[in-house]
Design a protein around this motif. Structure first.
Motif, PDB file in Angstrom:
ATOM      1  N   LEU A   1      12.995  66.060 -41.903  1.00  0.00           N
ATOM      2  CA  LEU A   1      13.987  66.257 -40.837  1.00  0.00           C
ATOM      3  C   LEU A   1      13.355  65.882 -39.493  1.00  0.00           C
TER       4      LEU A   1
ATOM      5  N   GLU B   1      12.701  65.935 -35.391  1.00  0.00           N
ATOM      6  CA  GLU B   1      12.519  67.043 -34.435  1.00  0.00           C
ATOM      7  C   GLU B   1      13.840  67.362 -33.747  1.00  0.00           C
TER       8      GLU B   1
ATOM      9  N   ARG C   1      16.076  69.538 -35.839  1.00  0.00           N
ATOM     10  CA  ARG C   1      15.494  70.887 -35.888  1.00  0.00           C
ATOM     11  C   ARG C   1      15.828  71.649 -34.600  1.00  0.00           C
ATOM     12  N   GLU C   2      15.737  70.918 -33.521  1.00  0.00           N
ATOM     13  CA  GLU C   2      16.009  71.532 -32.213  1.00  0.00           C
ATOM     14  C   GLU C   2      17.486  71.924 -32.098  1.00  0.00           C
TER      15      GLU C   2
ATOM     16  N   SER D   1      19.743  72.374 -34.509  1.00  0.00           N
ATOM     17  CA  SER D   1      20.226  73.369 -35.476  1.00  0.00           C
ATOM     18  C   SER D   1      19.391  74.650 -35.485  1.00  0.00           C
TER      19      SER D   1
ATOM     20  N   ILE E   1      16.381  75.055 -36.715  1.00  0.00           N
ATOM     21  CA  ILE E   1      15.574  75.206 -37.937  1.00  0.00           C
ATOM     22  C   ILE E   1      14.099  75.086 -37.543  1.00  0.00           C
ATOM     23  N   GLU E   2      13.340  76.112 -37.889  1.00  0.00           N
ATOM     24  CA  GLU E   2      11.931  76.098 -37.466  1.00  0.00           C
ATOM     25  C   GLU E   2      10.972  75.769 -38.620  1.00  0.00           C
TER      26      GLU E   2
ATOM     27  N   ARG F   1       9.850  74.507 -42.654  1.00  0.00           N
ATOM     28  CA  ARG F   1      10.146  73.302 -43.437  1.00  0.00           C
ATOM     29  C   ARG F   1      11.373  73.522 -44.335  1.00  0.00           C
TER      30      ARG F   1
ATOM     31  N   VAL G   1      15.073  75.188 -45.218  1.00  0.00           N
ATOM     32  CA  VAL G   1      16.292  75.557 -44.495  1.00  0.00           C
ATOM     33  C   VAL G   1      16.925  76.735 -45.231  1.00  0.00           C
TER      34      VAL G   1
ATOM     35  N   TYR H   1      19.582  72.111 -47.075  1.00  0.00           N
ATOM     36  CA  TYR H   1      18.676  71.026 -46.669  1.00  0.00           C
ATOM     37  C   TYR H   1      19.423  69.690 -46.676  1.00  0.00           C
TER      38      TYR H   1
ATOM     39  N   ALA I   1      21.430  69.438 -43.631  1.00  0.00           N
ATOM     40  CA  ALA I   1      20.577  69.137 -42.469  1.00  0.00           C
ATOM     41  C   ALA I   1      20.232  67.646 -42.426  1.00  0.00           C
TER      42      ALA I   1
ATOM     43  N   ASP J   1      21.219  64.938 -39.599  1.00  0.00           N
ATOM     44  CA  ASP J   1      20.206  64.049 -39.022  1.00  0.00           C
ATOM     45  C   ASP J   1      20.712  62.603 -39.004  1.00  0.00           C
TER      46      ASP J   1
END
Lengths: 231, 136
Positions: free
Chosen positions: B34, B36, B39-40, B42, B44-45, B47, B49, B111, B114, B118
């Protein structure tokens, strides 16, 4: 009579068949998946022809009646060939093309013979009854053969993602169709089943189009990650 | 009786093919990293989800313009996610192992969503870049 829902489903079906053909052509897979492409193209052409005959002769005309059942039988035979095409891909490296071809033709001839034996006693509309029987039997054989093919894919640890998805989509289509047939027999009073089977018919072109569009030919996948029982 | 038998067998086959099909769609995305940016957006911190992120990711997906080729996959995985939720709720007290399998699968669905987000963000950026270039 056909209602607006039938026409909408027909239009969506034609568009999806056409879209699937375009996806196969765009991914340059026509030669590689020739029988599958042929099925999709035939489905598109026959749907358009059905509409032309419907508007030209009417829903209750014998022309439409005969054309509907004949085209359905042709389409089922082409789908059977598409399934055989997937068999050739899976067993390609084993070099058993010739045996598969002979076995496929013998099975088709055997199914036709059994279908004829079932309807031979009826003198009225023998040909129509024969094509309906043949279509139903081929659908049943299609489901069994797809299940066997999926077993072979698992056993041979096939890794081609595109091939795996094409086989699985065909399995979903055949089993959904068989389930809707059974439900129609169990509850014939529900008119909803007519639309359900139309909706099921949309599954195949849309899932195949998705596969050709999203999955490149060189994509690989471990079969163990796909099996329903594995984590 | 025969119709009932055919229904049972075909329904079992349908379930198996559908689950395998959805797993093949998800598995085609699991190897992808994914970005960055997604991640920002959504939040998601880690690895992985979390499975309960799925609904929020779908909402974010609906906000992005469609490239026109992922809707079927998202729809199939959405159906699979719902089926797994139903299974988890039904078997939680009786078979915890099966419930944890369903939870693991739901994480895979999240995932997948996500990764789809992306791709849509990348598509939107391309569209925007094209529009800016055509104005210049």
């Amino acid at each position: 009579m056909l209602g607006p829902v039938d026409y909408v489903l027909w239009l969506v079906g034609v568009l999806l068949d056409a879209a699937a053909v375009v996806c196969v052509v765009r991914s340059r897979s026509v030669r590689k998946y020739f029988t599958l492409s042929l099925y999709l193209l035939t489905a598109f052409l026959l749907s358009v022809s059905r509409y032309l005959i419907l508007t030209g002769y009417g829903y209750t005309s014998p022309h439409y009646f005969y054309f509907y059942y004949m085209s359905d039988a042709i389409l089922t035979i082409f789908l059977y060939f598409a399934l055989m095409g997937l068999y050739f891909h899976v067993f390609q490296e084993m070099g058993v093309h010739h045996y598969l071809r002979v076995a496929a033709l013998m099975l088709l001839a055997g199914t036709a013979w059994v279908s004829y034996q079932v309807v031979a006693s009826s003198s009225h509309r023998l040909l129509t009854r024969f094509v309906v029987e043949l279509s139903q039997n081929l659908y049943f054989i299609g489901l069994v053969l797809t299940y066997l093919l999926w077993g072979a894919v698992m056993k041979l640890r096939e890794t081609r993602t595109r091939l795996i998805q094409l086989v699985l989509a065909l399995g979903v289509y055949f089993s959904a169709f068989a389930a809707s047939y059974a439900l129609r027999n169990l509850y014939p009073e529900f008119l909803l089943w007519r639309y359900v089977s139309h909706l099921m018919a949309l599954l195949l072109p849309v899932s195949w189009a998705y596969t050709f569009l999203k999955i490149p030919e060189e994509a690989r996948l471990a079969t163990a990650r796909v099996a329903a029982t594995n984590r | 009786m025969i119709a009932l038998l055919v229904l049972t067998i075909s329904f079992a086959a349908l379930l198996q093919f559908f689950v395998s099909y959805c797993r093949s769609v998800i598995a085609a995305c699991t190897g992808l990293e994914l970005s960055e940016q997604v991640r920002e957006i959504s939040g998601i911190e880690s690895r992985r989800v979390r499975s309960d992120e799925f609904a929020r990711l779908l909402q974010l997906l609906r906000l992005c313009p469609e490239p026109g080729n992922d809707q079927f996959g998202i729809g199939a995985v959405h159906g699979y996610y719902g089926l797994l939720g139903l299974l988890r709720a039904m078997v939680q007290p009786l078979a915890p192992a099966l419930a944890s399998w369903a939870e693991f699968e739901r994480q895979g669905c999240a995932y997948f969503a996500a990764v789809a987000l992306d791709r849509r963000i990348a598509y939107s950026r391309d569209l925007l870049a094209q529009q800016v270039a055509s104005r210049l």
